[in-house]
Design a protein around this motif. Structure first.
Motif, PDB file in Angstrom:
ATOM      1  N   ALA A   1     -41.428  16.416  -6.545  1.00 51.24           N
ATOM      2  CA  ALA A   1     -41.821  16.041  -7.912  1.00 51.24           C
ATOM      3  C   ALA A   1     -39.952  15.063  -8.159  1.00 51.24           C
ATOM      4  O   ALA A   1     -40.275  14.346  -9.097  1.00 51.24           O
ATOM      5  CB  ALA A   1     -41.814  17.353  -9.110  1.00 51.24           C
TER       6      ALA A   1
ATOM      7  N   ASP B   1     -45.935  12.535  -7.889  1.00 49.98           N
ATOM      8  CA  ASP B   1     -46.915  13.862  -9.456  1.00 49.98           C
ATOM      9  C   ASP B   1     -47.706  15.218  -9.197  1.00 49.98           C
ATOM     10  O   ASP B   1     -48.053  14.695  -7.817  1.00 49.98           O
ATOM     11  CB  ASP B   1     -48.370  12.611  -9.953  1.00 49.98           C
ATOM     12  CG  ASP B   1     -46.959  11.937 -11.390  1.00 49.98           C
ATOM     13  OD1 ASP B   1     -45.875  12.390 -11.580  1.00 49.98           O
ATOM     14  OD2 ASP B   1     -47.439  10.931 -12.037  1.00 49.98           O
TER      15      ASP B   1
ATOM     16  N   LEU C   1     -49.407  15.967  -4.105  1.00 48.38           N
ATOM     17  CA  LEU C   1     -48.359  14.932  -5.081  1.00 48.38           C
ATOM     18  C   LEU C   1     -48.743  13.628  -4.069  1.00 48.38           C
ATOM     19  O   LEU C   1     -49.776  13.492  -2.933  1.00 48.38           O
ATOM     20  CB  LEU C   1     -47.063  15.051  -4.102  1.00 48.38           C
ATOM     21  CG  LEU C   1     -46.101  16.205  -4.559  1.00 48.38           C
ATOM     22  CD1 LEU C   1     -46.058  16.696  -6.138  1.00 48.38           C
ATOM     23  CD2 LEU C   1     -46.682  17.682  -4.573  1.00 48.38           C
TER      24      LEU C   1
END
Length: 586
Positions: free
Chosen positions: A335, A340, A546
């Motif tokens: 991150a 995200d 992610l």
């Protein structure tokens, strides 16, 4: 590997201008694509476009009603959005030629006298200016072999499509006055647009649906050609013997950090190393998505040194970066590099010292275990290196025969091979019935020095229920003899939804989400995996996906489904794709 983004020394205003210009060029193509497709299905609007493509009128760059022109603009918009350098160059050349042609036409009074032509000239010039101003944003490299492939698809496809279109025109031409040349010209012009100037093909009279079919054929051909020309480059190099040896060294020092670490040794993966060599990110490119799985391998302090070049390489080649199954610790590091996080579910980890069959909570499990044991089943546990070659060959054959379906599955939580000599520290469990006949097998990969991680689950289709649970419990009870302190079992997607959604006071959204997952569990075993793991009373370790942009999630989902073996490419058998791997912890 050079920079692919504007440098920090560049003025912020210049960087913003470049990004906005690139976005403007993409939106121009999207708008033109919408108008072209609208003109293809809305006859009167298409006729308006046709009127401005004849006599003393001309339309802006790429505006021509039809499925062909619409598909062309759509594909260019997509590839420009993915920052493909080849798409930028193609647009630059085509738009430049159009602008030069328009400028020459404006010299003539009959063209110069129409205000609409000035609008077309300005729009085309603005698009070209946006391309030039945003040139730094189009950095993604393509595969050099794409040019040859696209040329072959274009030549072969054009011959077939034009011939099919001509035959269709000949079969439906009611005038019967035109010859082959007139019909071929008619078919060729309708390959490009639904609203051509038909003055040269006046002798041909076909139904309107013929024109639509011809244009759709051309659009399909165009999509095939553009896909071949702009397809993303595949992984730069597969895992080499040297890479595998270096990864094994890192796993020997840091392998206890991640239960999925050993799966980095899948040989269809590639790897990006940190400059120090103390960390690495294994990945696989599927459908233009650069998929990493689990945590980076190696020293956590060196992880950023491997993550940064991995992200840079993905952007340089136009790949969508994504990580499947990262731990919370690694997710935090990812991150920090602009990704995200989305929680996928939880991994079931059993601590050997805390596992017991005693107590009321384990009554059902204990009864099932004793029932299978009384039926005469026995489990043999051995390291792969202790299994004689002929017995391992038989285990591989049985695992292949017992596979559920023809599709080989696994990527993020499966090793992809069984019986390889390099995997001697893996653990094989074989379950035989009272007559000594093999009925099921499990395989675990090492998780550091004192852990195991489930890799492979196979059982004979008509074997008694509960064999897998019997084998797992037997391993948990005897793990101390092998120095095993923890065992990672299956991954349960959306476990928290099932757990919280069934509790008193759960909100309507959570209950609805749980109902949907229960419905889809009929095909994908989402809930059953959760309940199968929950009976061992494990520690639940969250795992995350992610990603950079939410808009990429559907594409990432498709790529992950393909990598895991849940979605097969039509028409391509497993041997043609060059990968063979056994179904993992499903």
């Amino acid at each position: 590997m050079g920079e692919v983004r504007p440098t920090a020394a560049e003025a912020p205003g210049g960087a913003r201008l470049s990004r906005r210009a690139a976005a403007g060029a993409v939106w121009y193509l999207r708008t033109v694509a919408f108008l072209n497709l609208l003109g293809a299905v809305w006859v009167s609007f298409g006729q308006d476009i046709r009127r401005h493509d004849t006599d003393e009128f001309f339309t802006p760059y790429l505006l021509a009603a039809g499925f062909f022109s619409g598909a062309f603009a759509v594909f260019l918009a997509i590839t420009m959005r993915r920052r493909k350098r080849a798409a930028w160059l193609l647009n630059l050349v085509l738009a430049g030629l159009f602008l030069v042609l328009f400028a020459l036409l404006m010299v003539l009074p009959e063209y110069r006298g129409h205000a609409q032509n000035w609008v077309s000239l300005v729009l085309t010039a603005a698009f070209l200016a946006a391309l030039l101003a945003g040139r730094r944003e189009f950095y993604a490299k393509g595969d050099r072999s794409n040019v040859r492939l696209a040329a072959a698809v274009a030549v072969g496809g054009l011959v077939l499509v034009s011939l099919a279109a001509t035959l269709l025109v000949a079969a439906t031409d009611t005038s019967r006055a035109g010859g082959f040349g007139a019909r071929w010209r008619y078919a060729a012009t309708h390959l490009v647009t639904l609203t051509p100037d038909d003055s040269r093909a006046a002798a041909v009279d076909t139904p309107g649906w013929v024109d639509v079919i011809i244009n759709i054929l051309a659009a399909l051909l165009l999509i095939a050609v553009l896909y071949a020309a702009f397809r993303s480059r595949r992984a730069l190099a597969p895992l080499t013997a040297e890479d595998e040896a270096r990864l094994r060294e890192l796993l020997a020092r840091h392998g206890e950090r991640d239960s999925l670490g050993y799966f980095a040794l899948r040989r269809e993966k590639s790897v990006v190393w940190s400059a120090s060599g103390k960390a690495a990110v294994p990945y696989r490119v599927v459908g233009g998505v650069c998929l990493a799985s689990g945590d980076p391998i190696g020293d956590p302090e060196a992880w950023p040194g491997a993550i940064e070049p991995w992200l840079l390489q993905a952007r340089e080649h136009g790949w969508v970066p994504a990580v499947m199954g990262a731990s919370e610790e690694a997710g935090t590091v990812w991150a920090r590099h602009g990704l995200d996080a989305l929680e996928l579910g939880d991994e079931a980890v059993v601590e050997i010292a805390e596992f017991t069959l005693d107590g009321r909570a384990m009554r059902t499990v204990r009864q099932a275990y004793n029932r299978v044991r009384r039926a005469g089943y026995e489990v043999r546990i051995r390291r792969h290196e202790d299994v004689p070659p002929e017995e391992m060959a038989e285990a591989v054959r049985l695992a292949d025969d017992w596979r559920d379906g023809a599709t080989e599955r696994g990527f993020s939580m499966a090793l992809g091979r069984l019986g390889d000599p390099a995997d001697g520290r893996c653990v094989l469990l074989e379950c035989a019935d009272a007559e000594g006949r093999p009925r099921a097998l499990l395989s675990f990969v090492p998780w550091g020095a004192g852990g195991l991680s489930l890799d492979l689950m196979r059982r004979e289709k008509d074997a008694d229920n509960g064999l897998t649970e019997f084998m797992v419990i037997d391993l948990l009870q005897r793990a101390g003899e092998m120095g095993i302190t923890q065992v990672s079992l299956n991954f349960a997607m959306f476990r928290s939804v099932f757990e919280r959604g069934a509790k008193l006071g759960a909100g309507p959204v959570l209950r609805l989400w749980r109902s949907l997952l229960t419905f889809f569990s009929r095909w994908w075993q989402i809930e059953s995996l959760y309940r199968a793991n929950a009976k061992y009373r494990p520690i639940w370790e969250p795992r995350f996906m992610l990603f950079e942009k939410s808009a990429d999630l559907p594409r990432i989902g498709l790529a992950a489904a393909r990598a895991e073996g849940f979605l097969e490419l039509p028409g391509l058998p497993a041997w043609a794709r060059g990968h063979r791997h056994l179904e993992g912890r499903r």
